[in-house]
Design an enzyme around this catalytic site. Structure first.
Site, short mmCIF file in Angstrom:
data_model
loop_
_atom_site.label_atom_id
_atom_site.label_comp_id
_atom_site.label_asym_id
_atom_site.label_seq_id
_atom_site.Cartn_x
_atom_site.Cartn_y
_atom_site.Cartn_z
N LYS A 194 0.85 -1.19 0.00
CA LYS A 194 0.00 0.00 0.00
C LYS A 194 0.88 1.24 0.00
CE LYS A 194 -4.10 1.32 -0.58
NZ LYS A 194 -4.79 0.90 -1.79
N SER A 386 -7.86 -0.15 -6.07
CA SER A 386 -8.25 0.11 -4.69
C SER A 386 -9.76 0.35 -4.65
CB SER A 386 -7.45 1.28 -4.11
OG SER A 386 -7.32 1.12 -2.71
#
Length: 587
Positions: A194, A386
């Site tokens: 991330k 995402s």
């Protein structure tokens, strides 16, 4: 008496200024009406060439800019075109007898590779008409050359340049600058990969991030070389060698290695165009720019309706702007389409790097409900990652381009601590009174999180990640463990995502529409785009002060405004986020 004179003078000045602004506004309206009425039905001259330079911003969907045709200061006249409009006009030109060919004149081209692929495919389709495509430029960037490689002939100015050295991606890291300002970005995340928060935490790429960027960049490069190789009849191995050695830099080298078909000055190009059009040397070439081309609509309203719902930009809570995916606005559109009996299938066109996890879940819910009533097919653009993947996961099937950036299944929370800036540098302090131990959680900007507070937020971030994985697992018929193994925030290209089960097929928007028709057993159909665009006049009244400020800011900052915008975006969205680094730049 002097005081009253000054007050009267001020009132008079304000009054006169108001009158002037009113008449300026009326003038703008009049110009727009004149422009609209004069251009709306202007016919395309016979024996014309369609001109494509791409000297404008390429958006996912056409957005009315009431100031685009006016020569106004402050950048509010910035021109742009939607990808949907570009493709529609190239398609119309294919069968327009007045258009004899296309003149490509790109120097640099905006947009991601999935966007460029869609345009390039439309140009390939145009060539089936046996009309010509000629490319010419004083210099080609790699993206410009990628588009131009489809042309019948590619020409370069004898003193021009060509850039062919492989793809590169860079990220700006701001931790040292924030440290100097006294700003501590408190990050709570889930996902090894991330990387959206790395610019605030680190001063260089993590090993995990470098691994994923290397992986998806090479995947995009492979697709890039495939198309250039097919267009120019040069082997991929040769192309890699030329790029690695940086052999293609000028017109002589480009001609030697067959990257171009000739070195021409503009007058020589015009002479060739006249020969192609079979017109005399004394006659001017009729050139129609794609922005001014009034394409003859070939689509009709026969058959059943398939709705294409565009969801592009940041995913935000509430309504959002036109170029954002507002959770309330897009979920409402889905609800209307679900309840509309005339709509037999829905194609959700997603181009987003994500954003609010809550808004993503709200949209996901409406996709799930709509799928129970009618087919829902997802078509991915440059990004569907995402939060962008979150809203796509429940669809019946997912289509992506090879170069789409998707996946990034992971979440994070970003809470700035301004203690060093406020207390130490500015001398500003905050005091608070609370009725409970956690009543003041994240209320004071100069108060760092305690270990207990971080643990509380981490639990919530973990819960959102678990929910995210659950949504994907159910939508893609995977186990949670399988999703976690390809999740952890890792970004994949569409080609890679196909191999690991995150998408179903490689294909463009038209392929997704055809799939929706097949899924709904629809033999005859027409396509309607949603949300419906506002006209120019409605757009004037919806042009917010904030948007005009951003136009001005972009004009002043030029190439650097994207970095400041990204910082502003992440600082503003300090809740739990599901996003990738939205400013992934590939050159």
């Amino acid at each position: 008496m002097s005081f009253f004179k000054q007050v009267l003078a001020t009132i008079t000045g304000v009054f006169i200024t108001g009158i002037i602004l009113f008449f300026v506004f009326i003038f703008i309206i009049a110009v727009l009406i004149q422009s609209s009425s004069s251009d709306k039905n202007a016919p395309t001259p016979t024996n014309s060439v369609l001109y494509l330079s791409f000297d404008f911003d390429i958006l996912e969907k056409d957005e009315p800019n009431p100031f685009a045709d006016l020569n106004l200061p402050l950048g509010v006249a910035t021109k742009s075109m939607g990808l949907n409009e570009i493709l529609s006009k190239i398609k119309a030109a294919k069968t327009d007898d007045n258009i004899k060919g296309i003149y490509l004149n790109p120097y640099t081209v905006g947009g991601g590779f999935a966007t460029l692929k869609a345009i390039r495919d439309a140009l390939v389709d145009f060539k089936e008409s046996k009309k010509f495509i000629v490319a010419y430029s004083e210099g080609y960037s790699q993206k410009a050359y990628y588009l131009s490689s489809v042309a019948d002939k590619i020409y370069l100015n004898p003193e021009g340049s060509i850039d062919f050295r492989g793809l590169s991606s860079s990220t700006m890291f701001m931790k040292d600058a924030l440290d100097k300002l006294g700003v501590d970005m408190q990050v709570i995340k889930v996902g090894t990969f991330k990387s959206a928060v790395e610019p605030f935490m680190l001063d260089k790429m993590s090993d995990a991030n470098r691994l994923q960027v290397t992986s998806y960049l090479n995947s995009i490069y492979d697709a890039f070389l495939d198309d250039v190789s097919a267009g120019r009849k040069i082997s991929k191995d040769s192309l890699r060698h030329y790029a690695d050695a940086y052999l293609i830099r000028n017109a002589d080298a480009a001609l030697t290695y067959k990257f171009i078909d000739g070195k021409l000055y503009k007058d020589e190009l015009i002479a060739e165009m006249k020969k192609r059009l079979d017109i005399s040397e004394k006659k001017d070439v009729s050139v129609v720019s794609i922005s001014n081309y009034n394409a003859i609509a070939t689509d009709n309203k026969d058959g059943e309706e398939i709705a294409v719902l565009y969801a592009y930009g940041d995913i935000v809570d509430g309504e959002g702007e036109t170029s954002e995916i507002g959770g309330d606005r897009i979920s409402r559109e889905l609800r209307k389409l679900r309840e509309n009996d005339k709509v037999k299938a829905v194609v959700l066109r997603v181009n987003s790097g994500g954003g609010s996890a809550l808004a993503s879940d709200i949209i996901w819910r409406e996709v799930t409900l709509t799928k129970k009533v009618k087919p829902v097919i997802v078509s991915m653009g440059d990004y569907a990652a995402s939060g962008g993947y979150y809203i796509a996961a429940a669809a019946d099937s997912i289509f992506a381009e090879k170069t789409t950036l998707t996946g990034s299944i992971g979440v994070f929370g970003l809470i700035p601590n301004l203690k060093g800036l406020m207390n130490d540098k500015l001398g500003i302090k905050f005091e608070e009174v609370n009725t409970g131990k956690y009543a003041g959680l994240m209320n004071s900007p100069d108060k760092p999180l305690t270990a207990e507070e971080k643990a509380i937020i981490q639990v919530e971030v973990n819960n959102v990640y678990q929910t995210f994985m659950d949504r994907v697992a159910k939508g893609r018929n995977m186990s949670i463990a399988q999703v976690d193994s390809i999740g952890q925030g890792r970004v994949w290209t569409g080609d890679q995502a196909l191999q690991i089960g995150l998408v179903d097929k490689i294909g463009d928007l038209q392929t997704a529409i055809k799939s929706a028709a097949a899924k709904g057993k629809i033999d005859s159909y027409h396509v309607q785009e949603y949300p419906k665009s506002k006209d120019k006049f409605a757009a004037i009244f919806s042009t917010s002060k904030e948007k005009i400020k951003m136009w001005m800011f972009a004009e002043e900052m030029r190439d650097y405004h994207k970095y400041m915008t990204e910082m502003q975006r992440l600082l503003k969205n300090t809740g739990i986020q599901a996003r990738i680094p939205y400013t992934i730049e590939i050159y």
